[in-house]
Scaffold this motif. Structure first.
Motif, PDB file in Angstrom:
ATOM      1  N   LEU A  98       0.825  -1.207   0.000  1.00 35.01           N
ATOM      2  CA  LEU A  98       0.000   0.000   0.000  1.00 35.01           C
ATOM      3  C   LEU A  98       0.860   1.259   0.000  1.00 35.01           C
ATOM      4  O   LEU A  98       0.546   2.236  -0.683  1.00 35.01           O
ATOM      5  CB  LEU A  98      -0.932   0.010   1.211  1.00 35.01           C
ATOM      6  CG  LEU A  98      -2.061  -1.022   1.214  1.00 35.01           C
ATOM      7  CD1 LEU A  98      -2.830  -0.956   2.528  1.00 35.01           C
ATOM      8  CD2 LEU A  98      -3.010  -0.798   0.037  1.00 35.01           C
ATOM      9  N   GLY A  99       1.942   1.242   0.759  1.00 33.42           N
ATOM     10  CA  GLY A  99       2.811   2.412   0.819  1.00 33.42           C
ATOM     11  C   GLY A  99       3.383   2.780  -0.533  1.00 33.42           C
ATOM     12  O   GLY A  99       3.493   3.966  -0.878  1.00 33.42           O
ATOM     13  N   THR A 100       3.737   1.792  -1.325  1.00 37.22           N
ATOM     14  CA  THR A 100       4.250   2.053  -2.673  1.00 37.22           C
ATOM     15  C   THR A 100       3.192   2.698  -3.544  1.00 37.22           C
ATOM     16  O   THR A 100       3.469   3.664  -4.265  1.00 37.22           O
ATOM     17  CB  THR A 100       4.734   0.743  -3.317  1.00 37.22           C
ATOM     18  OG1 THR A 100       5.786   0.182  -2.521  1.00 37.22           O
ATOM     19  CG2 THR A 100       5.238   0.986  -4.729  1.00 37.22           C
ATOM     20  N   LEU A 101       1.964   2.178  -3.487  1.00 35.37           N
ATOM     21  CA  LEU A 101       0.884   2.724  -4.309  1.00 35.37           C
ATOM     22  C   LEU A 101       0.528   4.141  -3.875  1.00 35.37           C
ATOM     23  O   LEU A 101       0.381   5.035  -4.703  1.00 35.37           O
ATOM     24  CB  LEU A 101      -0.352   1.826  -4.217  1.00 35.37           C
ATOM     25  CG  LEU A 101      -1.567   2.292  -5.022  1.00 35.37           C
ATOM     26  CD1 LEU A 101      -1.276   2.238  -6.517  1.00 35.37           C
ATOM     27  CD2 LEU A 101      -2.800   1.445  -4.684  1.00 35.37           C
ATOM     28  N   LEU A 102       0.377   4.347  -2.568  1.00 34.11           N
ATOM     29  CA  LEU A 102      -0.016   5.670  -2.081  1.00 34.11           C
ATOM     30  C   LEU A 102       1.055   6.716  -2.360  1.00 34.11           C
ATOM     31  O   LEU A 102       0.760   7.905  -2.479  1.00 34.11           O
ATOM     32  CB  LEU A 102      -0.324   5.627  -0.588  1.00 34.11           C
ATOM     33  CG  LEU A 102      -1.790   5.340  -0.218  1.00 34.11           C
ATOM     34  CD1 LEU A 102      -2.169   3.900  -0.570  1.00 34.11           C
ATOM     35  CD2 LEU A 102      -2.056   5.601   1.255  1.00 34.11           C
ATOM     36  N   GLY A 103       2.305   6.293  -2.489  1.00 36.11           N
ATOM     37  CA  GLY A 103       3.384   7.222  -2.784  1.00 36.11           C
ATOM     38  C   GLY A 103       3.512   7.566  -4.253  1.00 36.11           C
ATOM     39  O   GLY A 103       4.339   8.395  -4.627  1.00 36.11           O
ATOM     40  N   THR A 104       2.684   6.952  -5.103  1.00 28.37           N
ATOM     41  CA  THR A 104       2.731   7.210  -6.541  1.00 28.37           C
ATOM     42  C   THR A 104       2.115   8.568  -6.850  1.00 28.37           C
ATOM     43  O   THR A 104       1.053   8.909  -6.337  1.00 28.37           O
ATOM     44  CB  THR A 104       1.973   6.116  -7.306  1.00 28.37           C
ATOM     45  OG1 THR A 104       2.552   4.841  -7.021  1.00 28.37           O
ATOM     46  CG2 THR A 104       2.020   6.365  -8.805  1.00 28.37           C
ATOM     47  N   SER A 105       2.771   9.340  -7.700  1.00 32.33           N
ATOM     48  CA  SER A 105       2.245  10.660  -8.067  1.00 32.33           C
ATOM     49  C   SER A 105       2.161  10.872  -9.570  1.00 32.33           C
ATOM     50  O   SER A 105       1.719  11.924 -10.018  1.00 32.33           O
ATOM     51  CB  SER A 105       3.117  11.762  -7.454  1.00 32.33           C
ATOM     52  OG  SER A 105       4.461  11.653  -7.895  1.00 32.33           O
ATOM     53  N   ASP A 106       2.565   9.883 -10.346  1.00 31.79           N
ATOM     54  CA  ASP A 106       2.507  10.006 -11.805  1.00 31.79           C
ATOM     55  C   ASP A 106       2.209   8.633 -12.397  1.00 31.79           C
ATOM     56  O   ASP A 106       3.013   7.711 -12.277  1.00 31.79           O
ATOM     57  CB  ASP A 106       3.823  10.548 -12.346  1.00 31.79           C
ATOM     58  CG  ASP A 106       3.794  10.745 -13.865  1.00 31.79           C
ATOM     59  OD1 ASP A 106       2.694  10.668 -14.443  1.00 31.79           O
ATOM     60  OD2 ASP A 106       4.862  10.971 -14.453  1.00 31.79           O
ATOM     61  N   LEU A 107       1.045   8.519 -13.028  1.00 31.03           N
ATOM     62  CA  LEU A 107       0.641   7.238 -13.605  1.00 31.03           C
ATOM     63  C   LEU A 107       0.807   7.204 -15.125  1.00 31.03           C
ATOM     64  O   LEU A 107       0.480   6.199 -15.744  1.00 31.03           O
ATOM     65  CB  LEU A 107      -0.826   6.951 -13.259  1.00 31.03           C
ATOM     66  CG  LEU A 107      -1.158   6.827 -11.776  1.00 31.03           C
ATOM     67  CD1 LEU A 107      -2.649   6.581 -11.601  1.00 31.03           C
ATOM     68  CD2 LEU A 107      -0.363   5.702 -11.134  1.00 31.03           C
ATOM     69  N   SER A 108       1.292   8.293 -15.694  1.00 33.67           N
ATOM     70  CA  SER A 108       1.324   8.391 -17.154  1.00 33.67           C
ATOM     71  C   SER A 108       2.214   7.328 -17.795  1.00 33.67           C
ATOM     72  O   SER A 108       1.983   6.924 -18.941  1.00 33.67           O
ATOM     73  CB  SER A 108       1.795   9.783 -17.572  1.00 33.67           C
ATOM     74  OG  SER A 108       3.088  10.057 -17.063  1.00 33.67           O
ATOM     75  N   THR A 109       3.225   6.868 -17.078  1.00 37.56           N
ATOM     76  CA  THR A 109       4.137   5.872 -17.657  1.00 37.56           C
ATOM     77  C   THR A 109       3.930   4.484 -17.066  1.00 37.56           C
ATOM     78  O   THR A 109       4.686   3.565 -17.396  1.00 37.56           O
ATOM     79  CB  THR A 109       5.599   6.295 -17.418  1.00 37.56           C
ATOM     80  OG1 THR A 109       5.848   6.391 -16.002  1.00 37.56           O
ATOM     81  CG2 THR A 109       5.872   7.650 -18.058  1.00 37.56           C
ATOM     82  N   ARG A 110       2.926   4.329 -16.225  1.00 30.07           N
ATOM     83  CA  ARG A 110       2.689   3.042 -15.581  1.00 30.07           C
ATOM     84  C   ARG A 110       1.740   2.190 -16.406  1.00 30.07           C
ATOM     85  O   ARG A 110       0.767   2.686 -16.995  1.00 30.07           O
ATOM     86  CB  ARG A 110       2.098   3.246 -14.184  1.00 30.07           C
ATOM     87  CG  ARG A 110       2.999   4.015 -13.227  1.00 30.07           C
ATOM     88  CD  ARG A 110       4.163   3.172 -12.767  1.00 30.07           C
ATOM     89  NE  ARG A 110       3.710   1.989 -12.055  1.00 30.07           N
ATOM     90  CZ  ARG A 110       3.453   1.981 -10.749  1.00 30.07           C
ATOM     91  NH1 ARG A 110       3.593   3.090 -10.021  1.00 30.07           N
ATOM     92  NH2 ARG A 110       3.062   0.869 -10.152  1.00 30.07           N
ATOM     93  N   ALA A 111       1.994   0.899 -16.453  1.00 29.53           N
ATOM     94  CA  ALA A 111       1.116  -0.030 -17.171  1.00 29.53           C
ATOM     95  C   ALA A 111      -0.022  -0.443 -16.248  1.00 29.53           C
ATOM     96  O   ALA A 111       0.147  -0.573 -15.040  1.00 29.53           O
ATOM     97  CB  ALA A 111       1.908  -1.253 -17.612  1.00 29.53           C
ATOM     98  N   GLY A 112      -1.178  -0.683 -16.842  1.00 37.53           N
ATOM     99  CA  GLY A 112      -2.320  -1.141 -16.061  1.00 37.53           C
ATOM    100  C   GLY A 112      -3.075   0.010 -15.437  1.00 37.53           C
ATOM    101  O   GLY A 112      -2.499   0.997 -14.989  1.00 37.53           O
ATOM    102  N   ARG A 113      -4.392  -0.109 -15.435  1.00 35.64           N
ATOM    103  CA  ARG A 113      -5.243   0.915 -14.839  1.00 35.64           C
ATOM    104  C   ARG A 113      -6.215   0.281 -13.838  1.00 35.64           C
ATOM    105  O   ARG A 113      -7.221   0.889 -13.493  1.00 35.64           O
ATOM    106  CB  ARG A 113      -6.033   1.653 -15.925  1.00 35.64           C
ATOM    107  CG  ARG A 113      -5.181   2.538 -16.818  1.00 35.64           C
ATOM    108  CD  ARG A 113      -4.657   3.745 -16.067  1.00 35.64           C
ATOM    109  NE  ARG A 113      -3.852   4.615 -16.927  1.00 35.64           N
ATOM    110  CZ  ARG A 113      -2.538   4.598 -17.001  1.00 35.64           C
ATOM    111  NH1 ARG A 113      -1.857   3.704 -16.284  1.00 35.64           N
ATOM    112  NH2 ARG A 113      -1.879   5.425 -17.781  1.00 35.64           N
ATOM    113  N   LEU A 114      -5.883  -0.920 -13.372  1.00 37.73           N
ATOM    114  CA  LEU A 114      -6.747  -1.618 -12.427  1.00 37.73           C
ATOM    115  C   LEU A 114      -6.016  -1.805 -11.105  1.00 37.73           C
ATOM    116  O   LEU A 114      -4.879  -2.295 -11.074  1.00 37.73           O
ATOM    117  CB  LEU A 114      -7.157  -2.987 -12.990  1.00 37.73           C
ATOM    118  CG  LEU A 114      -7.999  -3.876 -12.062  1.00 37.73           C
ATOM    119  CD1 LEU A 114      -9.346  -3.226 -11.781  1.00 37.73           C
ATOM    120  CD2 LEU A 114      -8.192  -5.255 -12.688  1.00 37.73           C
TER     121      LEU A 114
END
Length: 365
Positions: A168-184
């Protein structure tokens, strides 16, 4: 009726006037007349969660107020600014702004300035986020907004087992999804392990750049393509000039759409869900779908869990016996075994900690 609104005078004491039964209609009529005249063809809209208590500071210095009404909890303001007409309507915890004008640059600038003024005027406690709440009523989708208590991740991290907290800590620390794969985002685990609390914490962590849209009726969302597109933000408007935030679409207890036999149980709903996350339906949209389920990962449909589909997949585990003892502290007798967060609250509140049916749905925590 619409043609009458576009062409007839608005003053009640002038010949040819049409009857306007609500102030909302009168406000919209001002915008429609501006557009119908032909010299002000540009129209843009925007919205901001929250209802204004005052419009002070929102009327430009060179603006002329055409309408300012408070009626049954609805605030309607119409202002003429140079070559533009501004309509502001605040109701049901949502403030909507419309601008019609002669120059596109002037229209978008006025819209953005007004929306920023609305944001600045709203009193928003630091420990709360304003969620959009969706429900399908009859043949249309209705959205309202509500301020929800949302803890900072640091405050609730200790409520989760070590591996769960790390994920959860890794996900909550994310601030940019433009280069990340997956939207689920898929969260699974026994009832009472803190999935709902984590939803609120994620909403708080992402609030600077992402809006949370909570769906009260996911069974209708994935069954109705029109409803799904509206929640996802596909409105057919050409508003590329505006900087739209990401959307986090949250649907809890979605076992029906995630189970191994989902195609038989939910028909085409599973396909629409997957298409929104990484198919043509979701292409170009800034949308992340968060689903929670009480199912074990081995019982979920392989199309959901395949590598590359999920932005995040976190299992909400109960706290180990050691973690449970640390959570309760030295003044409380620990259960001596692994326990869910809900069970630990029961111990702390001196309620009986009995045998838990882990397949029982619910346990919102």
């Amino acid at each position: 009726m619409l043609q009458d609104l576009l062409t007839a005078p608005l003053a009640a004491d002038r010949p040819g006037t049409v009857e306007l039964t609500t102030v909302d209609q009168l406000g919209s009529a001002h915008v429609l007349r501006a557009l119908a005249g032909g010299d002000r063809p540009y129209h843009r809209t925007g919205e901001q969660p929250g209802v204004l208590g005052s419009t002070e500071g929102l009327v430009p210095a060179d603006g002329r107020v055409l309408l300012d009404s408070v009626d049954d909890g609805t605030r309607t303001l119409v202002v003429e600014v140079d070559r533009s007409v501004l309509l502001l309507s605040a109701r049901r915890q949502l403030t909507t702004v419309e601008v019609a004008g002669a120059d596109l640059g002037e229209v978008t600038a006025l819209l953005e300035a007004t929306l920023q003024g609305v944001r600045d005027s709203l009193d928003h406690p630091a420990d709360q986020v304003r969620m959009r709440l969706w429900a399908h009523r009859g043949n249309y989708a209705e959205m309202s907004t509500r301020s929800v208590e949302a803890p900072d991740w640091a405050e609730v991290r200790g409520n989760y087992a070590g591996t769960t907290a790390a994920s959860l800590g890794t996900l909550l620390g994310t601030s940019d999804l433009s280069t990340r794969a997956g939207r689920l985002v898929l969260w699974h685990g026994r009832p009472g392990t803190g999935k709902t609390t984590a939803v609120r914490a994620l909403s708080q962590a992402w609030s600077p750049w992402c809006e949370t849209h909570y769906v009260a009726d996911p069974e209708k969302l994935f069954a109705d393509p029109g409803y799904l597109l509206e929640v996802a933000g596909v409105d057919g408007g050409d508003e590329e000039e505006l900087d739209h935030p990401w959307r986090l679409v949250v649907a809890e207890d979605c076992d029906e759409y995630l189970h191994a036999d989902a195609k038989q149980r939910a028909g085409a709903s599973l396909g629409r869900l997957l298409n929104l996350c990484d198919g043509i339906l979701g292409h170009g949209l800034q949308v992340v779908v968060l689903l929670t389920t009480n199912e074990e990962v081995g019982r979920l449909h392989p199309a959901i869990t395949r590598p590359g589909r999920c932005l995040d997949r976190t299992e909400f585990l109960p706290l180990s016996a050691r973690e449970a003892a640390a959570w309760l502290g030295p003044d409380t007798t620990p259960p001596g075994r692994e326990a869910t967060l809900a069970e630990l609250y029961a111990v702390r509140e001196q309620r009986t900690l009995g045998v838990t049916d882990h397949d029982t749905p619910g346990g919102y925590l």
